[in-house]
Write an enzyme that holds these catalytic residues in place. Sequence first.
Site, mmCIF file in Angstrom:
data_model
loop_
_atom_site.group_PDB
_atom_site.id
_atom_site.type_symbol
_atom_site.label_atom_id
_atom_site.label_comp_id
_atom_site.label_asym_id
_atom_site.label_seq_id
_atom_site.Cartn_x
_atom_site.Cartn_y
_atom_site.Cartn_z
ATOM 1 N N GLU A 127 6.137 -10.191 8.802
ATOM 2 C CA GLU A 127 5.600 -10.485 7.457
ATOM 3 C C GLU A 127 4.082 -10.365 7.400
ATOM 4 O O GLU A 127 3.510 -9.832 6.445
ATOM 5 C CB GLU A 127 6.015 -11.895 7.039
ATOM 6 N N ILE A 134 0.389 -12.849 1.687
ATOM 7 C CA ILE A 134 1.376 -12.753 0.595
ATOM 8 C C ILE A 134 2.772 -12.533 1.186
ATOM 9 O O ILE A 134 2.960 -11.583 1.951
ATOM 10 C CB ILE A 134 1.054 -11.570 -0.357
ATOM 11 N N GLY A 184 -14.385 -10.995 9.079
ATOM 12 C CA GLY A 184 -13.107 -10.912 9.811
ATOM 13 C C GLY A 184 -12.015 -10.205 9.038
ATOM 14 O O GLY A 184 -10.841 -10.332 9.362
ATOM 15 N N ASP A 198 -4.729 1.980 7.547
ATOM 16 C CA ASP A 198 -4.127 0.633 7.532
ATOM 17 C C ASP A 198 -3.202 0.470 6.319
ATOM 18 O O ASP A 198 -2.078 -0.027 6.445
ATOM 19 C CB ASP A 198 -5.254 -0.417 7.505
ATOM 20 N N LYS A 202 1.018 -0.154 6.113
ATOM 21 C CA LYS A 202 1.690 -1.203 5.316
ATOM 22 C C LYS A 202 2.650 -0.590 4.297
ATOM 23 O O LYS A 202 3.753 -1.097 4.073
ATOM 24 C CB LYS A 202 0.634 -2.063 4.616
ATOM 25 N N GLY A 299 -7.841 -12.194 6.548
ATOM 26 C CA GLY A 299 -8.513 -13.465 6.849
ATOM 27 C C GLY A 299 -7.674 -14.279 7.820
ATOM 28 O O GLY A 299 -6.465 -14.094 7.922
HETATM 29 N N1 HSE Z 1 -8.028 -4.956 7.823
HETATM 30 C C1 HSE Z 1 -6.931 -5.435 7.065
HETATM 31 C C2 HSE Z 1 -7.345 -5.504 5.603
HETATM 32 C C3 HSE Z 1 -6.523 -6.780 7.576
HETATM 33 O O1 HSE Z 1 -8.553 -5.447 5.321
HETATM 34 O O2 HSE Z 1 -6.493 -5.589 4.744
HETATM 35 C C4 HSE Z 1 -5.243 -7.308 6.998
HETATM 36 O O3 HSE Z 1 -4.158 -6.494 7.294
#
Ligand code: HSE
Length: 433
Positions: A127, A134, A184, A198, A202, A299
């Site tokens: 998840e 979320i 972060g 990224d 997802k 985060g």
């Molecule tokens: N680097 C990713 C973002 C972290 O900024 O969404 C969370 O998956």
Amino acid sequence: MKDVNVGICGLGTVGGGTFNVLTRNAAIIAGRAGCNIRIARVASRHSRDDLDLGNVPFSTDIYDVVNDPSIDIVVELIGGYDAAKELVLAAIANGKHVVTANKALIAVHGNEIFDAAEKTGVVVAYEAGVAGGIPVIKSVREGLAANRIDTIAGIINGTGNYILTEMRAGREFGEVLKEAQALGYAEADPTFDVEGIDAAHKLTILAASGFGVPLQFEKGFTEGISGITPYDISHAELLGYRVKHLGIARRREDGIELRVHPTLVPQSHLIAQVDGVLNAVLVDGDAVGQTMYYGPGAGDEATASAVIADIVDVARAVSSNSQQRIPYLGFTPDALEDLPVLPMEDVQSAYYLRIQAFDHPGVLAKIAAILSEHGINIESIMQKESEFKDGRIPVIILTHTVQERQMNLAIDEMESLADIDGKVVRIRAENFN
Ligand code: HSE
């Protein structure tokens, strides 16, 4: 109350957040899980002086967690592809359940990992890999189980959304990226954020679990935000649109669209209102209609919230000896459909175009003729005399929906005109009606 033993691998942003929230909210979490979730071991290449690990054994070898016979659930928070894959496969081979926040791992190696986990009868839960805090995977796999889902779209990278939001306020790309890293939010390699990799990880996971198809990361289309300029952001605003970096997955009769790119969204749409590090995912189900899931996309503790929700799910099953499992992608493996990922040329979209034209009589007519030859309808056109410089003037055009194949041909022709300087800038546009 029974103990369920958890071993955490990786003490970075999410690992630290997971340790802190599991410790701080231990009683509430135990009340929900029906068992004590005991952090039995923590391993990380680097120690963290700012974390009070109390009596929890710490080591720098992550395999101390995987090989500890007392551990029921391995929490993989080291990130990356290869080392994480080896670790997770070793944990599965040792009969341990796995909870991970690693979207790259699941998007790229998920089919193989789920296969191995199925054979051993363990859970692999992920998840926290999608949209940070979320609970969108749970919503898609469980809450929307009745629906045929045809569209999933949204802002699924917090760093990119943070950058675009701050650029709209006039700040500079590089400076804001540095800030997102310090907070972060960014990946270890921030190229993954700004170039859309990224988000593509997802989206691959969302599409697979929403549509019931295998994970097919390598076949998707990915375009980042590094080419987006303040000029385009402000001119999109003048046209009533906002530039967002979206992941869009559509299920069609002939296959699935899987694409990440900057997108103009009408300012009045809810997605356009999602700013900063926040994420939002729109899921369209045939029974429920359009739903949207909104919250922090990155985060430490926000992501830990999702990691721990998965730990609680697994701990409930472990402590009650339940064999009941939710299929890894929400569909049983034999129900997954082998739908192909469609080439980008087959996708339909509206377009924002910026054309740097020499200020000759008839330029606009030539541009309009090329668009018309390819069946492309113009919705609006903007050219400001105040922007005339060095004999050139930008022409901004918003088109109606057209197939990308036609737009590619039209752009090639426009770029070959002597009246046009350089490349045509294009940003796709979506209305989500
Ligand atoms: N680097 C990713 C973002 C972290 O900024 O969404 C969370 O998956």
